[in-house]
Design a protein around this motif. Structure first.
Motif, mmCIF file in Angstrom:
data_model
loop_
_atom_site.group_PDB
_atom_site.id
_atom_site.type_symbol
_atom_site.label_atom_id
_atom_site.label_comp_id
_atom_site.label_asym_id
_atom_site.label_seq_id
_atom_site.Cartn_x
_atom_site.Cartn_y
_atom_site.Cartn_z
ATOM 1 N N LEU A 82 0.818 -1.208 0.000
ATOM 2 C CA LEU A 82 0.000 0.000 0.000
ATOM 3 C C LEU A 82 0.854 1.262 0.000
ATOM 4 O O LEU A 82 1.998 1.252 0.436
ATOM 5 N N GLU A 83 0.274 2.333 -0.501
ATOM 6 C CA GLU A 83 0.984 3.606 -0.613
ATOM 7 C C GLU A 83 0.362 4.640 0.326
ATOM 8 O O GLU A 83 -0.763 4.478 0.787
ATOM 9 N N ASP A 84 1.102 5.707 0.574
ATOM 10 C CA ASP A 84 0.600 6.791 1.429
ATOM 11 C C ASP A 84 -0.761 7.268 0.945
ATOM 12 O O ASP A 84 -0.961 7.482 -0.248
ATOM 13 N N GLY A 85 -1.693 7.415 1.882
ATOM 14 C CA GLY A 85 -3.019 7.913 1.553
ATOM 15 C C GLY A 85 -4.027 6.853 1.165
ATOM 16 O O GLY A 85 -5.200 7.149 0.992
ATOM 17 N N ASP A 86 -3.580 5.593 1.006
ATOM 18 C CA ASP A 86 -4.511 4.521 0.646
ATOM 19 C C ASP A 86 -5.458 4.226 1.799
ATOM 20 O O ASP A 86 -5.096 4.344 2.975
ATOM 21 N N TYR A 100 1.087 2.959 11.433
ATOM 22 C CA TYR A 100 0.648 3.061 10.036
ATOM 23 C C TYR A 100 -0.233 4.284 9.840
ATOM 24 O O TYR A 100 -1.351 4.207 9.344
ATOM 25 N N THR A 101 0.294 5.443 10.194
ATOM 26 C CA THR A 101 -0.469 6.692 10.090
ATOM 27 C C THR A 101 -0.697 7.107 8.645
ATOM 28 O O THR A 101 -1.563 7.940 8.383
ATOM 29 N N HIS A 102 0.051 6.552 7.717
ATOM 30 C CA HIS A 102 -0.092 6.906 6.302
ATOM 31 C C HIS A 102 -1.271 6.182 5.634
ATOM 32 O O HIS A 102 -1.596 6.452 4.485
ATOM 33 N N LEU A 103 -1.919 5.270 6.363
ATOM 34 C CA LEU A 103 -3.052 4.512 5.845
ATOM 35 C C LEU A 103 -4.296 4.817 6.667
ATOM 36 O O LEU A 103 -4.201 5.185 7.830
ATOM 37 N N THR A 104 -5.466 4.617 6.050
ATOM 38 C CA THR A 104 -6.734 4.823 6.755
ATOM 39 C C THR A 104 -7.547 3.547 6.663
ATOM 40 O O THR A 104 -7.671 2.963 5.573
ATOM 41 N N LEU A 105 -8.084 3.115 7.788
ATOM 42 C CA LEU A 105 -8.939 1.932 7.829
ATOM 43 C C LEU A 105 -10.394 2.401 7.912
ATOM 44 O O LEU A 105 -10.760 3.151 8.804
ATOM 45 N N ILE A 106 -11.199 1.953 6.957
ATOM 46 C CA ILE A 106 -12.615 2.291 6.935
ATOM 47 C C ILE A 106 -13.389 1.052 7.346
ATOM 48 O O ILE A 106 -13.277 0.007 6.712
ATOM 49 N N HIS A 107 -14.143 1.167 8.440
ATOM 50 C CA HIS A 107 -14.967 0.048 8.913
ATOM 51 C C HIS A 107 -16.231 0.607 9.534
ATOM 52 O O HIS A 107 -16.304 1.804 9.843
ATOM 53 N N PRO A 108 -17.246 -0.232 9.724
ATOM 54 C CA PRO A 108 -18.485 0.263 10.332
ATOM 55 C C PRO A 108 -18.211 0.855 11.712
ATOM 56 O O PRO A 108 -17.327 0.397 12.430
#
Length: 152
Positions: A82-86, A100-108
């Motif tokens: 994965l890349e920054d901002g993914d 892993y601050t460069h990634l965002t986890l989207i969950h309910p």
């Protein structure tokens, strides 16, 4: 998908396969799945937003948590691809380590200390579920293919 979550690179979920009970007691403990109530091997599957399987992790013992598998690092890990901002879309069982601050986890959303979700949170949960159903379908298909090749 692109309208609601334009930066989602991968939708992930874990799947477990029943295995024979290992003779080694430590291996038995490491492969025991309380979810399946048997010994299992567990892997992380990732699909692209348009439904193509893009990542299959190595298999781990069934006792390994979803959180531990997604946070694995090294040459075969999802994190390395994965890349920054993914953004990663998942169910509630996943969370990313703080490194892993460069990634965002989207969950309910979680209830936390609320008695019920707000109308906005209910809508968000439905939208995420609508997109995540595709990874569930892919995993069922992947399971049947693996089972077929195992018995040949």
């Amino acid at each position: 998908m692109r309208k609601n979550y334009p930066y989602v690179r991968v939708i992930v979920d874990c799947t477990e396969f029943e295995i024979e009970q290992p003779a080694n007691p430590q291996a038995q403990q490491g492969t025991w799945s309380t979810y399946k109530n048997t010994n299992t091997a567990k892997g992380l599957v990732g699909i692209t937003p348009n439904g193509i399987v893009s990542y299959i992790s190595p298999l781990y013992g069934g006792a390994t948590s979803d959180k531990a598998i997604i946070n694995m690092d090294g040459s075969q890990s999802l994190i390395e691809l994965l890349e920054d901002g993914d953004n990663i879309m998942s169910d509630r069982g996943f969370s990313l380590d703080s490194k892993y601050t460069h990634l965002t986890l989207i969950h309910p959303p979680f209830l936390d200390r609320q008695k019920q979700l707000s109308s906005q949170q209910v809508l968000q949960t439905r939208i995420i579920a609508r997109h995540r159903i595709h990874v569930e379908r892919c995993m069922e298909y992947w399971f049947y293919i693996c089972t077929f090749f195992f018995y040949i």
